[in-house]
Motif scaffolding. Structure first.
Motif, PDB file in Angstrom:
ATOM      1  N   VAL A 119       0.856  -1.188   0.000  1.00  0.00           N
ATOM      2  CA  VAL A 119       0.000   0.000   0.000  1.00  0.00           C
ATOM      3  C   VAL A 119       0.888   1.232   0.000  1.00  0.00           C
ATOM      4  O   VAL A 119       1.742   1.389   0.883  1.00  0.00           O
ATOM      5  CB  VAL A 119      -0.940   0.018   1.226  1.00  0.00           C
ATOM      6  N   LEU A 120       0.699   2.100  -0.977  1.00  0.00           N
ATOM      7  CA  LEU A 120       1.423   3.364  -1.043  1.00  0.00           C
ATOM      8  C   LEU A 120       0.422   4.497  -0.881  1.00  0.00           C
ATOM      9  O   LEU A 120      -0.511   4.637  -1.680  1.00  0.00           O
ATOM     10  CB  LEU A 120       2.152   3.496  -2.383  1.00  0.00           C
ATOM     11  N   LYS A 121       0.607   5.284   0.169  1.00  0.00           N
ATOM     12  CA  LYS A 121      -0.304   6.390   0.464  1.00  0.00           C
ATOM     13  C   LYS A 121       0.514   7.658   0.675  1.00  0.00           C
ATOM     14  O   LYS A 121       0.738   8.096   1.802  1.00  0.00           O
ATOM     15  CB  LYS A 121      -1.146   6.071   1.704  1.00  0.00           C
ATOM     16  N   PRO A 122       0.975   8.280  -0.410  1.00  0.00           N
ATOM     17  CA  PRO A 122       1.812   9.482  -0.262  1.00  0.00           C
ATOM     18  C   PRO A 122       1.006  10.661   0.262  1.00  0.00           C
ATOM     19  O   PRO A 122      -0.192  10.782   0.001  1.00  0.00           O
ATOM     20  CB  PRO A 122       2.303   9.734  -1.694  1.00  0.00           C
ATOM     21  N   GLY A 123       1.672  11.520   1.004  1.00  0.00           N
ATOM     22  CA  GLY A 123       1.021  12.705   1.552  1.00  0.00           C
ATOM     23  C   GLY A 123       1.110  13.875   0.599  1.00  0.00           C
ATOM     24  O   GLY A 123       1.584  13.755  -0.533  1.00  0.00           O
ATOM     25  N   PRO A 124       0.676  15.052   1.028  1.00  0.00           N
ATOM     26  CA  PRO A 124       0.742  16.248   0.183  1.00  0.00           C
ATOM     27  C   PRO A 124       2.187  16.715   0.003  1.00  0.00           C
ATOM     28  O   PRO A 124       3.032  16.535   0.878  1.00  0.00           O
ATOM     29  CB  PRO A 124      -0.086  17.275   0.964  1.00  0.00           C
ATOM     30  N   ASN A 125       2.437  17.315  -1.151  1.00  0.00           N
ATOM     31  CA  ASN A 125       3.744  17.910  -1.444  1.00  0.00           C
ATOM     32  C   ASN A 125       4.891  16.911  -1.334  1.00  0.00           C
ATOM     33  O   ASN A 125       5.948  17.203  -0.774  1.00  0.00           O
ATOM     34  CB  ASN A 125       4.011  19.097  -0.512  1.00  0.00           C
ATOM     35  N   ILE A 126       4.689  15.727  -1.852  1.00  0.00           N
ATOM     36  CA  ILE A 126       5.768  14.743  -1.841  1.00  0.00           C
ATOM     37  C   ILE A 126       6.827  15.153  -2.861  1.00  0.00           C
ATOM     38  O   ILE A 126       6.560  15.886  -3.816  1.00  0.00           O
ATOM     39  CB  ILE A 126       5.239  13.334  -2.164  1.00  0.00           C
ATOM     40  N   SER A 127       8.038  14.675  -2.648  1.00  0.00           N
ATOM     41  CA  SER A 127       9.117  14.976  -3.590  1.00  0.00           C
ATOM     42  C   SER A 127       8.893  14.221  -4.896  1.00  0.00           C
ATOM     43  O   SER A 127       8.295  13.136  -4.913  1.00  0.00           O
ATOM     44  CB  SER A 127      10.468  14.590  -2.978  1.00  0.00           C
ATOM     45  N   ARG A 128       9.377  14.766  -5.972  1.00  0.00           N
ATOM     46  CA  ARG A 128       9.160  14.163  -7.285  1.00  0.00           C
ATOM     47  C   ARG A 128       9.902  12.833  -7.439  1.00  0.00           C
ATOM     48  O   ARG A 128       9.533  12.001  -8.268  1.00  0.00           O
ATOM     49  CB  ARG A 128       9.611  15.128  -8.384  1.00  0.00           C
ATOM     50  N   THR A 129      10.916  12.618  -6.634  1.00  0.00           N
ATOM     51  CA  THR A 129      11.712  11.390  -6.778  1.00  0.00           C
ATOM     52  C   THR A 129      11.162  10.220  -5.973  1.00  0.00           C
ATOM     53  O   THR A 129      11.565   9.077  -6.205  1.00  0.00           O
ATOM     54  CB  THR A 129      13.149  11.652  -6.313  1.00  0.00           C
ATOM     55  N   TYR A 130      10.244  10.484  -5.039  1.00  0.00           N
ATOM     56  CA  TYR A 130       9.853   9.432  -4.090  1.00  0.00           C
ATOM     57  C   TYR A 130       9.183   8.238  -4.765  1.00  0.00           C
ATOM     58  O   TYR A 130       9.685   7.108  -4.717  1.00  0.00           O
ATOM     59  CB  TYR A 130       8.941  10.020  -3.008  1.00  0.00           C
ATOM     60  N   LEU A 131       8.024   8.449  -5.398  1.00  0.00           N
ATOM     61  CA  LEU A 131       7.284   7.320  -5.968  1.00  0.00           C
ATOM     62  C   LEU A 131       8.062   6.595  -7.068  1.00  0.00           C
ATOM     63  O   LEU A 131       8.111   5.351  -7.075  1.00  0.00           O
ATOM     64  CB  LEU A 131       5.931   7.794  -6.478  1.00  0.00           C
ATOM     65  N   PRO A 132       8.671   7.308  -8.019  1.00  0.00           N
ATOM     66  CA  PRO A 132       9.458   6.576  -9.020  1.00  0.00           C
ATOM     67  C   PRO A 132      10.565   5.723  -8.406  1.00  0.00           C
ATOM     68  O   PRO A 132      10.848   4.621  -8.882  1.00  0.00           O
ATOM     69  CB  PRO A 132      10.038   7.693  -9.895  1.00  0.00           C
ATOM     70  N   THR A 133      11.194   6.238  -7.337  1.00  0.00           N
ATOM     71  CA  THR A 133      12.279   5.488  -6.709  1.00  0.00           C
ATOM     72  C   THR A 133      11.751   4.257  -5.986  1.00  0.00           C
ATOM     73  O   THR A 133      12.385   3.192  -6.008  1.00  0.00           O
ATOM     74  CB  THR A 133      13.052   6.378  -5.723  1.00  0.00           C
ATOM     75  N   VAL A 134      10.596   4.366  -5.340  1.00  0.00           N
ATOM     76  CA  VAL A 134       9.990   3.203  -4.691  1.00  0.00           C
ATOM     77  C   VAL A 134       9.716   2.120  -5.726  1.00  0.00           C
ATOM     78  O   VAL A 134      10.025   0.937  -5.516  1.00  0.00           O
ATOM     79  CB  VAL A 134       8.689   3.612  -3.969  1.00  0.00           C
ATOM     80  N   PHE A 135       9.124   2.499  -6.856  1.00  0.00           N
ATOM     81  CA  PHE A 135       8.827   1.524  -7.899  1.00  0.00           C
ATOM     82  C   PHE A 135      10.095   0.919  -8.492  1.00  0.00           C
ATOM     83  O   PHE A 135      10.093  -0.237  -8.920  1.00  0.00           O
ATOM     84  CB  PHE A 135       7.991   2.190  -9.002  1.00  0.00           C
TER      85      PHE A 135
END
Length: 471
Positions: free
Chosen positions: A296-312
């Motif tokens: 489960v990925l539940k990012p908050g507001p104003n996340i960094s642009r690198t976070y989700l791509p790096t997780v994937f």
């Protein structure tokens, strides 16, 4: 027995059996002594009723606490206490059930006698301890952690952690004294651990137990920038882990990888906010989670642009079959645009995923296109109510009718959507040889008896052999 028959009448001999006689006796006792029929429920059945009553209340409290902020959490009456006040018989049954008294709820300014009452009645059974630290004076000049009540509750938790099965701590203030106490004790029976606290806990705080809890299966350690992997050295049974935080105080990629490397049995991982700091790191190791089944990925507001791509890119989970993307708290579509760009261009990150759940306020055509490319192998797709019409519109357009070719099940978060779009979509998929065989809707059971919904369901069955259900 002969006397019972004689009382039934002198002129006519009745043809009754033992059950009839017992029913007659029961009726006479009810009339004579004013006893309720409920008093004759067998103890075994009464115990089952008591257990289900307490479980239902616990589930309702958990659902409430997950939907409201900490300062709004309510303190509900305890059903087991109410059950003991109905009658002497019910009280005796409830007091004879130690498992009924194993849920210990702690809060500031609490009556000590009530806590001791539960500890006594639980008779050494494994405990579920929940501490809600919301009743304190935030404007006091003294630190809450030195409040005598806080110290008393900390001692209660630490002195019973060795017989604790589940520990849940919610604090509206830092509680390093309690956390530090965990370092000096053993928790051999602890299976579930959940901690929720503010961001201003010192970053130097490490979260660990002496020798590690060998029975641990569920962990939600809250927002810690420093989590010692020693916490999990003996956690061979750990299957569920939730991490929550902001990147400025998050785990380094090295610590994140080292942490998960100890979890050989992990099957469920939830990342809330941005608990890993990928912003200030250049060398980012790959995280291998061989048995992970749900993420489960539940990012908050104003996340960094690198976070989700790096997780994937860095999480390797060959057995992952369910992925939940919850973008409800994201500030705007721009916050996830970098992920969309990566999914459109790169190889599918998790080809084993079969169930994809998407929660968002909106999803542009570009986003649907990226998801269709990255998760072409899914067989079930679940979407929130705000984007149900957008999904059906995307799948029905001429250029995207081949998207999600293996899709067989649709799960909708509501029944309020454009049913004409659903009819059109089902016909298109059937004609293309990619039929949807099941449509489930949350709340359909409630609205399914209405005349309008009945006609729509009839129309669906006429056009295509699809199963309509609810979740």
């Amino acid at each position: 027995m002969t006397q019972e028959f004689a009382r039934l009448g002198k002129t006519e001999r009745p043809s009754c059996n033992i059950v009839d006689v017992q029913a007659l006796r029961l009726k006479q006792e009810v009339v004579t002594y004013g006893v309720s029929y409920i008093s004759f429920i067998p103890n075994e059945l009464l115990e089952m009723i008591f257990v289900e009553t307490v479980k239902a209340t616990t589930r309702a409290d958990e659902n409430y606490s997950s939907s409201y902020p900490l300062t709004s959490l309510r303190l509900c009456p305890r059903p087991e206490l109410l059950l003991t006040s109905i009658s002497q018989h019910w009280r005796a049954v409830a007091l004879g059930m130690p498992l009924l008294w194993t849920e210990i709820r702690l809060f500031l300014r609490q009556n000590v006698d009530l806590v001791n009452l539960y500890l006594t009645r639980s008779r050494g059974q494994l405990l579920d301890i929940r501490f809600i630290g919301i009743h304190c004076d935030f404007y006091s000049q003294d630190s809450p952690e030195f409040d005598p009540d806080y110290l008393r509750i900390s001692r209660i938790i630490l002195s019973h952690i060795h017989v604790c099965r589940r520990l849940e701590v919610h604090g509206a203030f830092p509680f390093p004294k309690l956390i530090d106490g965990f370092k000096r004790i053993r928790a051999p029976m602890l299976e579930e651990l959940k901690v929720n606290h503010p961001l201003n806990i010192p970053n130097s705080s490490y979260f660990l137990f002496t020798e590690g809890p060998p029975s641990l299966t569920f962990v939600e350690p809250g927002i810690f920038s420093s989590i010692s992997s020693d916490l999990f050295l003996s956690a061979d049974r750990l299957t569920v882990l939730t991490l929550n935080g902001l990147w400025v105080s998050g785990l380094s990629p090295e610590n994140f990888s080292h942490l998960l490397s100890h979890l050989k049995s992990l099957t469920h991982l939830t990342l809330i906010g941005e608990p890993v700091d990928y912003v200030r790191s250049l060398d980012i190791p790959v995280v291998n989670i061989p048995l992970l089944q749900k993420m489960v990925l539940k990012p908050g507001p104003n996340i960094s642009r690198t976070y989700l791509p790096t997780v994937f890119r860095t999480i390797h989970a060959p057995a992952l079959c369910e992925l939940v993307l919850d973008f409800h708290t994201a500030t705007s579509s721009r916050d996830i645009q970098s992920l969309v760009d990566k999914l459109k261009r790169g190889a599918p990150p998790f080809p084993s995923v079969r169930l994809l759940t998407l929660c968002s306020r909106s999803m542009a055509y570009d986003g649907w296109h990226a998801l269709a490319h990255a998760f072409s192998g899914i067989t079930a797709l679940s979407v929130s109510k705000c984007i149900m019409n957008q999904l059906m519109g995307f799948l029905s357009c001429a250029g995207r009718r081949d998207a999600f070719p293996n899709l067989r099940t649709l799960l909708f978060d509501d029944v309020q959507f454009e049913w004409s779009l659903l009819l059109q979509l089902l016909q298109i998929r059937e004609a293309a040889g990619m039929p949807v065989r099941e449509v489930k809707m949350k709340g359909f059971e409630k609205h399914g008896q209405s005349e309008l919904v009945g006609k729509l369901v009839t129309s669906l069955v006429t056009y295509t052999p699809v199963v309509i259900g609810w979740t």
